[in-house]
Design a protein around this motif. Structure first.
Motif, mmCIF file in Angstrom:
data_model
loop_
_atom_site.group_PDB
_atom_site.id
_atom_site.type_symbol
_atom_site.label_atom_id
_atom_site.label_comp_id
_atom_site.label_asym_id
_atom_site.label_seq_id
_atom_site.Cartn_x
_atom_site.Cartn_y
_atom_site.Cartn_z
ATOM 1 N N LYS A 26 0.818 -1.216 0.000
ATOM 2 C CA LYS A 26 0.000 0.000 0.000
ATOM 3 C C LYS A 26 0.852 1.266 0.000
ATOM 4 O O LYS A 26 0.477 2.282 -0.572
ATOM 5 C CB LYS A 26 -0.922 0.006 1.219
ATOM 6 N N ILE A 27 2.008 1.186 0.658
ATOM 7 C CA ILE A 27 2.831 2.397 0.820
ATOM 8 C C ILE A 27 3.821 2.562 -0.339
ATOM 9 O O ILE A 27 4.036 3.672 -0.836
ATOM 10 C CB ILE A 27 3.600 2.348 2.157
ATOM 11 N N TYR A 28 4.419 1.465 -0.783
ATOM 12 C CA TYR A 28 5.517 1.568 -1.754
ATOM 13 C C TYR A 28 5.131 0.848 -3.064
ATOM 14 O O TYR A 28 4.877 -0.360 -3.047
ATOM 15 C CB TYR A 28 6.797 0.953 -1.181
ATOM 16 N N PRO A 29 5.138 1.543 -4.188
ATOM 17 C CA PRO A 29 4.786 0.935 -5.485
ATOM 18 C C PRO A 29 5.982 0.186 -6.076
ATOM 19 O O PRO A 29 6.566 0.606 -7.082
ATOM 20 C CB PRO A 29 4.390 2.149 -6.344
ATOM 21 N N CYS A 32 3.882 -2.930 -17.649
ATOM 22 C CA CYS A 32 2.786 -3.899 -17.562
ATOM 23 C C CYS A 32 1.557 -3.269 -16.907
ATOM 24 O O CYS A 32 1.520 -2.063 -16.627
ATOM 25 C CB CYS A 32 3.237 -5.130 -16.769
ATOM 26 N N LEU A 33 0.547 -4.081 -16.644
ATOM 27 C CA LEU A 33 -0.708 -3.611 -16.055
ATOM 28 C C LEU A 33 -0.486 -2.926 -14.703
ATOM 29 O O LEU A 33 -1.180 -1.959 -14.373
ATOM 30 C CB LEU A 33 -1.673 -4.802 -15.896
ATOM 31 N N GLU A 34 0.510 -3.418 -13.918
ATOM 32 C CA GLU A 34 0.757 -2.849 -12.594
ATOM 33 C C GLU A 34 1.077 -1.347 -12.685
ATOM 34 O O GLU A 34 0.703 -0.577 -11.802
ATOM 35 C CB GLU A 34 1.917 -3.590 -11.899
ATOM 36 N N PHE A 35 1.759 -0.962 -13.771
ATOM 37 C CA PHE A 35 2.059 0.467 -13.977
ATOM 38 C C PHE A 35 0.774 1.232 -14.279
ATOM 39 O O PHE A 35 0.541 2.325 -13.745
ATOM 40 C CB PHE A 35 3.063 0.625 -15.120
ATOM 41 N N HIS A 36 -0.066 0.678 -15.113
ATOM 42 C CA HIS A 36 -1.277 1.379 -15.527
ATOM 43 C C HIS A 36 -2.290 1.538 -14.397
ATOM 44 O O HIS A 36 -3.073 2.491 -14.400
ATOM 45 C CB HIS A 36 -1.917 0.644 -16.719
ATOM 46 N N ILE A 37 -2.278 0.602 -13.427
ATOM 47 C CA ILE A 37 -3.200 0.763 -12.283
ATOM 48 C C ILE A 37 -2.480 1.395 -11.090
ATOM 49 O O ILE A 37 -2.954 1.342 -9.956
ATOM 50 C CB ILE A 37 -3.828 -0.595 -11.885
ATOM 51 N N LYS A 38 -1.291 1.968 -11.352
ATOM 52 C CA LYS A 38 -0.538 2.768 -10.381
ATOM 53 C C LYS A 38 -0.037 1.975 -9.172
ATOM 54 O O LYS A 38 0.113 2.505 -8.083
ATOM 55 C CB LYS A 38 -1.373 3.968 -9.916
#
Length: 603
Positions: free
Chosen positions: A150-153, A174-180
Motif C-alpha cells: 500500500k505504501i511503496y509501489p 505492464c498492467l501494474e504500472f497502468h493501475i498505479k
C-alpha cells in the motif's frame, strides 16, 4: 568409573582434559559422533558421565557406546554454546535433542537485484538477498506485505532490470504500472535512487523500526507543506497514517521497551516447545515457536539454553536483554537475563507463554488425530496424576443399578480399556438377595459377586472402579473391596445434580471433590463412562420388565406352554402385535383351538 577402569584409552583422555570451557564429542566404535555437549569445565563435566550410575536408561546406553572422545577448548561459555549448537546441526548426533523445525514456514525476501523485489518465499538462497523471518504466524507476515504494497509501489515482475537492459529499451510497462501499483522502473520512469530509498524504508519496517520511520515521514510531510507542495504532502500523510495504523495494531507494550528478546518453554514427556518473541519499539517484530525432541531427559533449563542460542543466531538478534520464565545458568557477554514479576515485561512474558501453550496444544491435537490411542493414553495419565495412582488406569470398571420401586431390580457393569468401551466384557446382573428398592444393598451384592468370581477364576482385576453415585455408593463398594475381599483398588464416585448431569467427581475416604473442570476432555471421558453404564443398565432393566409383562399376559391363556409362548414371541415379537394379528396368522403358529383361546383372552 567402571568403564574408565577397563578402558585405558578413555581413561587417558578424561584424566587429561583441561578444566576450561569447551565442547566435547562422544564417538562410537565406527567413529560416528553420537553426542555433542558443552561445559564450563570440560574435565569435570565429562568425568561425571563415567563416575556415577545414571538414572536415565538412555544415558546409560550412551555411556556404554562411547569408544572415543574429542574436545575443543574455547574462551568463554558463550563460545561453547554457539559451537555446540552449530555442531549439533552439522552432525545431528543420535543422542542430542533434535530440533523439529518445520521448513515450510515462509520468510520475506528482499532480493539482491539492481531493482530489488519484496516477496514471500519458502526457499532460502544464499545469493546476497536479505531474508526476514521465518514467520510461523502467516497472517502477521501477510499484514506486513500488505502494508508495504500500500505504501511503496515496488515492482512485482521477475524481469532482469539491469541498467544495460533498461537503456536498450528491452521492456514495456505492464498492467501494474497502468493501475498505479508500480512506477515502471523497467522503462526508466523511476530513478534508481528513488527506488532504493523505498527499499531502505521497507527494510526498516521489516526490522521493526516503524517508530523511526513514522517520525521521518511526519517531518517530510511538514517540510513539503511548508514548501507549498500540498499534493506530495498529502501522499506523505497517507503513508504516515498507514504506518501509524499498523503501529497501533502491532504495539503490545510501551514503545520505550526496545530491542528485547523474550523466551518461554513448555515440556511434556517427549518434547519441549519454545516460543521466541523479539520486541522493537514496543512491537513484536519476530515471533516463532519451535519444538525440540528430547533424548536424554534434558532439563527445561538445558533446552531453553539451546533454544536461545538457536533463535538469536537464526534471527541475528543483538538484544542486550533476554526475558525468560525460569532461572538459567547461562552467561553471555553484555547480556542481562530478566525474570519479570510485574509490569510490561511480565506482560510480554505472559504473551510468550500464551503462544507456547497454544502451540503445544495444537501439536498434541495434530498428533492425536493421527494416533487416537495417544490421546487416550494422555487422558489416562491425567487420571493417574489427579488421583496419584501407582499404575496407569488401563482397565476401568463402572457399576450402576436400575429398578422401579424395587421391581425387576438389575445392575450392570461396563469395562473401558485404554479409555475405549470393551463391550465383550460388559456384564448384566439380576439382583437375587435384596428385597425392595435398596440401592446400597444391591450394589454390595453385585460388587461382591463380580470380584469374588474374578478372584476365584484368577481373571484380570480393574485398575480403577467408578460408581454411579455419591459418597454412600463409594462406601458400600469400599466395604466389599477392602474389608471383605482385601483388595486394593482405587474407587471414584460420579455424582449427578438434579438435572441428572455429572456434577462432582469424588475420590478418597472421606470422599472429596477432586475438582476436574467441566467440559475438559478428562471430565468428558468420565461422564461418557457414567452415561454408558446408565444406558446399559436401563436397557437391561427395560428388556427384563418387558419380557416379564409379555410372559404374564400369555401365561394366563389355556393351552400356552413354554414352547408355544416362545414360538409366538419369535413370530410376533410382542403381545401388541399378537392382538393385531388375524386368527389365521396365529393359528399358523399354535393351531386353530389355541389361536381362538388367545383371541378371546387378549380381546
Amino acid at each position: 568409573m567402571e568403564r574408565l577402569d577397563t578402558n585405558e584409552h578413555l581413561r587417558g583422555i578424561v584424566m587429561n582434559l583441561p578444566a576450561s570451557p569447551g565442547i566435547y564429542q562422544y564417538l562410537d566404535k565406527d567413529g560416528t559422533i553420537i553426542y555433542v555437549g558443552k561445559a564450563k569445565n570440560l574435565k569435570r563435566r565429562v568425568y561425571s558421565y563415567f563416575s556415577k550410575e545414571h538414572d536415565s536408561a538412555k544415558t546409560r546406553i550412551l555411556v556404554s557406546k562411547i569408544a572415543d572422545i574429542r574436545y575443543i577448548v574455547v574462551n568463554t561459555e558463550e563460545d561453547a554454546l554457539l559451537l555446540e549448537n552449530n555442531l549439533i546441526k552439522k552432525y545431528k548426533p543420535k543422542y542430542n535433542v533434535l530440533l523439529k523445525d518445520d521448513k515450510s514456514y515462509p520468510s520475506i525476501c528482499v532480493s539482491n537485484e539492481y531493482y530489488p523485489r519484496v516477496f514471500k518465499t519458502r526457499h532460502i538462497i544464499r545469493n546476497g538477498s536479505t531474508y526476514y523471518g521465518p514467520y510461523s504466524h502467516i497472517p502477521s507476515m501477510q499484514a506486513l506485505l500488505d502494508l508495504i504494497k500500500k505504501i511503496y509501489p515496488l515492482r512485482t515482475c521477475r524481469l532482469a532490470l539491469t541498467p544495460e537492459n533498461i537503456a536498450q529499451g528491452k521492456f514495456k510497462p505492464c498492467l501494474e504500472f497502468h493501475i498505479k501499483n508500480c512506477k515502471a522502473p523497467c522503462i526508466g520512469l523511476q530513478p534508481h535512487e528513488d527506488y532504493m530509498q523505498d527499499i531502505t524504508e521497507v527494510k526498516k519496517i521489516l526490522k521493526g523500526d516503524v517508530q523511526e520511520l513514522s517520525h521521518t515521514l511526519m517531518q517530510k510531510m511538514k517540510g513539503l507543506a511548508e514548501e507549498m507542495k500540498f499534493e506530495e504532502a498529502q501522499k506523505m500523510k497517507e503513508k504516515y497514517e498507514l504506518i501509524e495504523n499498523y503501529r497501533a495494531k502491532s504495539e503490545v507494550v510501551s514503545s520505550l521497551l526496545h530491542n528485547i528478546d523474550v523466551f518461554s518453554i513448555e515440556t511434556n514427556d517427549n518434547s519441549a516447545y519454545i516460543n521466541y518473541l523479539h520486541i522493537t519499539n514496543g512491537c513484536i517484530n519476530q515471533a516463532f515457536t519451535f519444538e525440540y525432541k528430547k533424548q536424554l531427559n534434558e532439563t527445561p533449563q538445558e533446552l531453553l539454553q539451546l533454544g536461545i542460542i538457536e533463535m538469536r543466531e537464526r534471527y541475528k538478534s543483538q538484544s542486550k536483554e533476554i526475558i525468560v520464565p525460569i532461572e538459567i545458568n547461562m552467561e553471555m557477554a553484555g547480556i542481562t537475563f530478566t525474570i519479570p514479576q510485574r509490569g510490561e515485561k511480565k506482560h510480554l512474558l505472559n504473551l510468550s507463554i500464551l503462544n507456547v501453550k497454544q502451540y503445544k496444544a495444537d501439536r498434541m491435537k495434530q498428533a492425536e488425530k493421527l494416533n487416537p490411542e495417544q490421546r487416550n493414553t494422555r487422558l489416562l495419565k491425567e487420571i493417574q496424576a489427579q488421583l496419584h495412582l501407582d499404575t496407569l488406569p488401563i482397565r476401568i470398571e463402572c457399576f450402576d443399578n436400575s429398578n422401579i420401586q424395587g421391581s425387576d431390580a438389575v445392575a450392570a457393569c461396563i469395562v473401558f480399556k485404554k479409555a475405549q468401551p470393551s463391550k465383550k466384557d460388559y456384564r448384566k446382573y439380576i439382583i437375587k438377595t435384596v428385597e425392595g428398592p435398596d440401592d446400597y444393598a444391591s450394589m454390595k451384592e453385585v460388587v461382591r459377586r463380580r470380584y469374588s468370581r474374578i478372584i476365584k477364576e484368577q481373571e484380570e482385576l480393574p485398575d480403577l472402579i467408578l460408581t454411579d453415585g455419591g459418597k454412600g455408593q463409594m462406601e458400600v463398594v469400599r466395604e466389599v473391596i477392602e474389608d471383605e475381599l482385601k483388595l486394593h483398588i482405587p474407587i471414584v464416585g460420579l455424582a449427578k445434580n438434579n438435572k441428572h448431569r455429572t456434577s462432582e467427581i469424588l475420590y478418597g475416604f472421606p470422599p472429596a471433590n477432586i475438582g476436574i473442570k467441566q467440559g475438559t476432555p478428562l471430565f468428558l471421558l468420565l461422564e461418557r463412562i457414567q452415561n454408558e453404564v446408565h444406558r446399559f443398565a436401563i436397557t437391561f432393566h427395560r428388556d427384563k420388565r418387558s419380557k416379564r409383562q409379555i410372559a404374564s399376559a400369555l401365561d394366563q391363556i389355556k393351552g400356552i406352554g413354554e414352547k408355544r409362548k416362545a414360538a409366538l414371541l419369535a413370530t410376533f415379537k410382542s403381545v401388541a402385535r399378537i392382538k393385531k394379528a388375524s386368527l389365521e396368522e396365529i393359528a399358523n403358529v399354535v393351531g386353530q383351538t389355541v389361536a381362538q383361546n388367545i383371541k378371546n383372552t387378549l380381546q
